[in-house]
Design an enzyme around this catalytic site. Structure first.
Site, PDB file in Angstrom:
ATOM      1  CE  LYS A  62       0.516  -1.510 -28.781  1.00  0.00           C
ATOM      2  NZ  LYS A  62       0.708  -2.234 -29.998  1.00  0.00           N
TER       3      LYS A  62
ATOM      4  CG  ASP B 276       3.801 -10.952 -34.072  1.00  0.00           C
ATOM      5  OD1 ASP B 276       3.484 -12.136 -34.331  1.00  0.00           O
ATOM      6  OD2 ASP B 276       3.754 -10.475 -32.927  1.00  0.00           O
TER       7      ASP B 276
END
Ligand SMILES: *[C@@H]1O[C@H](CO)[C@@H](O)[C@H](O)[C@H]1NC(C)=O
Ligand SMILES: *[C@@H]1O[C@H](CO)[C@@H](O)[C@H](O)[C@H]1NC(C)=O
Ligand SMILES: *[C@@H]1O[C@H](CO)[C@@H](O)[C@H](O)[C@H]1NC(C)=O
Ligand SMILES: *[C@@H]1O[C@H](CO)[C@@H](O)[C@H](O)[C@H]1NC(C)=O
Ligand SMILES: *[C@@H]1O[C@H](CO)[C@@H](O)[C@H](O)[C@H]1NC(C)=O
Ligand SMILES: *[C@@H]1O[C@H](CO)[C@@H](O)[C@H](O)[C@H]1NC(C)=O
Ligand SMILES: *[C@@H]1O[C@H](CO)[C@@H](O)[C@H](O)[C@H]1NC(C)=O
Ligand SMILES: *[C@@H]1O[C@H](CO)[C@@H](O)[C@H](O)[C@H]1NC(C)=O
Length: 660
Positions: free
Chosen positions: A363, A465
């Site tokens: 990432k 989230d």
């Protein structure tokens, strides 16, 4: 100006702390617990906290309560800080003294098996090291120099012929067989008599000596003294602590106090005073420079190694993720070739890569995102310390030239959203439909991960989230929760406005109170989990029910309405073609609704969710009509729920986020 100064001051202080850390003697470990309290878990580490815990002022290395099966338990408890046994330049082995009070209460007659003071290279508890193994080694690691463990055992059962008796102390090196063992009967000490036994272990760098006394009288009697070169068996840094086990003979293995004084074998040879006189002014000057530096370079690029201790800080734990060089990651991903792109989130882009012939997901955090290095460190340290089969594993990280990169294990099946939403309308028919059993296992896996984050790890972590695109699927379609820690960073963005911008999360998954309290709580995580459950079962996105004129939480309203009309099964994804067990399905859907209760106090905690999923607990009651959202939310009354959590005899207003 105030808002500008504050972060800079914070950064400077942070730097000062780091530099201070660099200069303080690392090897020096001393502590004194005259008794144990729950807050001591900030210093102590329970390898398996369902087994070992702090209770009644003592560490219970193996448990005694809560209807747990005492048979064949084994646990380890360590001080979080490692002890440096020897220094690189100085040579010689560090001396230490430690005094602790043991209290062993047999539960069977005779009790078993015993407890040990250990110095170990590795925190991990060897599998199946219950029974005679005392949590020290197991049948595989016994006798192997790879075990890297030295133990002073207090054995309460004669479990094999070589054991002297059921009341002895012994020195064990990489083995359950003692180099030497001494019966305590002659010193008037009975380990298994439920009284305090005070033990002192002294190591002077050459010999190890053990002193024992019952009822705390005097300095104790020397029972064992042996030459021992610890550095021959152990690495430079070790964990100190206790291990214990039971077999079908059981006992409560308690440590009631623990004092440890370790020598400093840091590489510093300066006399102490000189050391203080040199480093304190140096530290002040460095702080000044650092402060100036940050004032000047607020928004400009920061040099790579402005924080010399970051890597050390992250490396601190033995299971810490690895640091990669940007070069390596460039190579692994074909210089971030768009062809290797796996996906893109609000936070950065994810690439597939090959590192040492293993597939990984890299990432790359967007450069234009406003998060700083500290958040990056928070992410790495948090994730790096979390280990659960249902959490995506962080393998490594890189911070170079303002490039923040995180290397995760690769999840061959990508994210859950690709499988559950009905993409036929979108012309994507490639993804196979997940059957009911797979979906059930996915929900259970996510629940386990969330329970771990909320209740199981050292410090409570909120995910903030939870949504289908953050659930990753392994090759066997088992679910792993990803992207935790990121939401917190995203949250920093709206900081200058006290508006809902501060709230991290995804519309459709956000609990109604989120907008009022402007922060995440355990309950808002549970709400998002509830929405996820409904999605997984119904195969729909949370907010796209056109048929109802609902604003935000479409799926919740829609389902509650079906539930009221006793037609909840109508909601089930038609692609399942009716192949599911109806009772289990209803249970799952109603549980999802329970998690989406408008009143946060009525949502079940993750422990309860897990119990409902396994059938150990009944479904929490869910009203037929969706209660309207009222704020402030009223706590449940005592009559309704006797289990409601009480803090200092007051109803807890909200589960507190204990930070991390
Ligand atoms: C440890 O702390 C207790 C109480 O704070 C004190 O009485 C005791 O002397 C201390 N022991 C050592 C070795 O410092
Ligand atoms: C902790 O101990 C419990 C009870 O023996 C066991 O079920 C569980 O698997 C253990 N957890 C780990 C992480 O080893
Ligand atoms: C350990 O105790 C002995 C005697 O009580 C003392 O001489 C020695 O300095 C102590 N060592 C450490 C590292 O505290
Ligand atoms: C001993 O422990 C190691 C590490 O936990 C494990 O790999 C091994 O399978 C265990 N051996 C036995 C016999 O359980
Ligand atoms: C454990 O290891 C020792 C060598 O350190 C060996 O003598 C002994 O047989 C082993 N015990 C068991 C039960 O395997
Ligand atoms: C270590 O112990 C041995 C035997 O117990 C003794 O002869 C020797 O003097 C001791 N060495 C030190 C440094 O205390
Ligand atoms: C202890 O062992 C280490 C490593 O084997 C060795 O370098 C050191 O010289 C030994 N110390 C003593 C006092 O024998
Ligand atoms: C523990 O082992 C003993 C002896 O084998 C047995 O009687 C007892 O039922 C076991 N306890 C549990 C909870 O399994």
């Amino acid at each position: 100006m105030g808002t500008v100064w504050f972060p800079q001051l914070a950064v400077s202080l942070f730097l000062a702390v780091l530099l201070g850390g660099a200069l303080s003697p690392v090897g020096c470990l001393t502590f004194n617990f005259s008794e144990f309290q729950n807050k001591d878990t900030s210093q102590l580490f329970m390898i398996n906290d369902t087994i070992s815990r702090i209770f009644g002022g003592a560490i219970q290395v193996t448990p005694d309560s809560d209807g747990l099966d005492f048979n064949n338990t084994f646990g380890r408890v360590f001080h979080r800080k490692q002890f440096r046994l020897y220094g690189k330049s100085k040579g010689g082995t560090a001396a230490f003294n430690t005094t602790f009070t043991l209290n062993i209460k047999p539960k069977t007659s005779p009790g078993g098996e015993g407890i040990a003071f250990i110095l170990a290279a590795d925190k991990a508890l060897p599998e199946a090291s219950y029974g005679q193994w005392l949590g020290i080694v197991n049948a595989t690691t016994n006798g192997s120099s790879q075990a890297k463990i030295v133990a002073v055992e207090f054995d309460t059962r004669k479990s094999y012929p070589e054991d002297l008796d059921d009341n002895h102390v012994g020195l064990n090196v990489n083995s359950i067989y003692s180099t030497k063992q001494v019966s305590l009967a002659d010193c008037g000490v009975d380990l298994s008599s439920n009284v305090d036994v005070k033990v002192r272990v002294r190591y002077d760098g050459k010999n190890i000596s053990v002193f024992v006394t019952q009822n705390g009288k005097g300095q104790g009697m020397l029972v064992l003294s042996l030459p021992l070169n610890l550095s021959q068996y152990l690495p430079e840094k070790v964990f100190v602590g206790f291990s214990a086990s039971t077999s079908t003979y059981t006992e409560l293995n308690c440590v009631r106090s623990w004092v440890f004084n370790g020598d400093d074998v840091g590489d510093d040879k300066n006399p102490e005073l000189l050391w203080v006189w040199i480093t304190v002014p140096a530290l002040l000057v460095l702080c000044g420079i650092a402060f100036f530096f940050y004032l000047q370079r607020n928004h400009r690029e920061q040099p790579e190694d402005a924080y010399p201790r970051i890597e050390d800080q992250i490396k601190g734990s033995s299971v810490a993720p690895r640091r990669f060089r940007l070069k390596e990651l460039r190579k692994a991903t074909g210089n971030f070739n768009p062809k290797n792109k796996l996906g893109r989130g609000g936070f950065g882009t994810v690439y597939k890569g090959f590192l040492e012939n293993k597939e990984v997901a890299v990432k790359r955090v967007s450069k234009d995102s406003t998060q700083g290095k500290q958040e990056f460190i928070a992410e790495v340290t948090t994730i790096g310390n979390l280990h659960h089969k249902n959490l995506v594993k962080l393998i490594g990280w890189c911070y170079e030239k303002r490039d923040f990169l995180l290397v995760y294990e690769f999840m061959p099946n990508g994210s859950l959203d690709k499988f559950i939403y009905d993409y036929e309308r979108l012309g994507n028919e490639e993804s196979p439909t997940l059957g009911w059993e797979k979906r059930r296992i996915i929900v259970y896996g996510v629940a386990e991960a969330l329970d771990y984050l909320h209740n199981g790890c050292e410090k409570r972590v909120l995910h903030r989230d939870i949504k289908a695109s953050n659930i990753m699927l392994d090759s066997d379609f088992s679910a792993k929760l990803g992207d935790f820690g990121l939401a917190r960073i995203v949250q920093q963005r709206g900081k200058d406005h006290h508006t809902t911008k501060e709230i991290a999360g995804t519309p459709g998954y956000m609990a109604p109170e989120t907008f009022l309290i402007s922060r995440a709580t355990v309950e808002t995580d549970i709400y998002a989990f509830g929405v996820l459950v409904l999605e997984v079962v119904c195969g729909r996105k949370p907010g796209n029910q056109n048929e109802d004129n609902d604003y935000n939480n479409g799926i919740v309203y829609w389902l509650w309405d079906l539930y009221r009309r006793e037609r909840i099964l109508d909601a089930v994804d038609s692609r399942l073609a009716g192949e599911f067990d109806e009772q289990g399905m209803v249970r799952m859907l109603v549980l999802g609704l329970a998690c989406c209760h408008p009143n946060p106090h009525h949502r079940p905690c993750m422990k309860t969710v897990l119990q409902v999923l396994t059938g150990e607990a009944p479904l929490p009651p869910v009203p037929i009509e969706r209660p309207s959202f009222v704020w402030p939310a009223m706590p449940q009354s005592f009559k309704q729920d006797p289990d409601i959590s009480l803090i200092g005899s007051q109803l807890s207003p909200f589960t507190q986020l204990t930070g991390r």
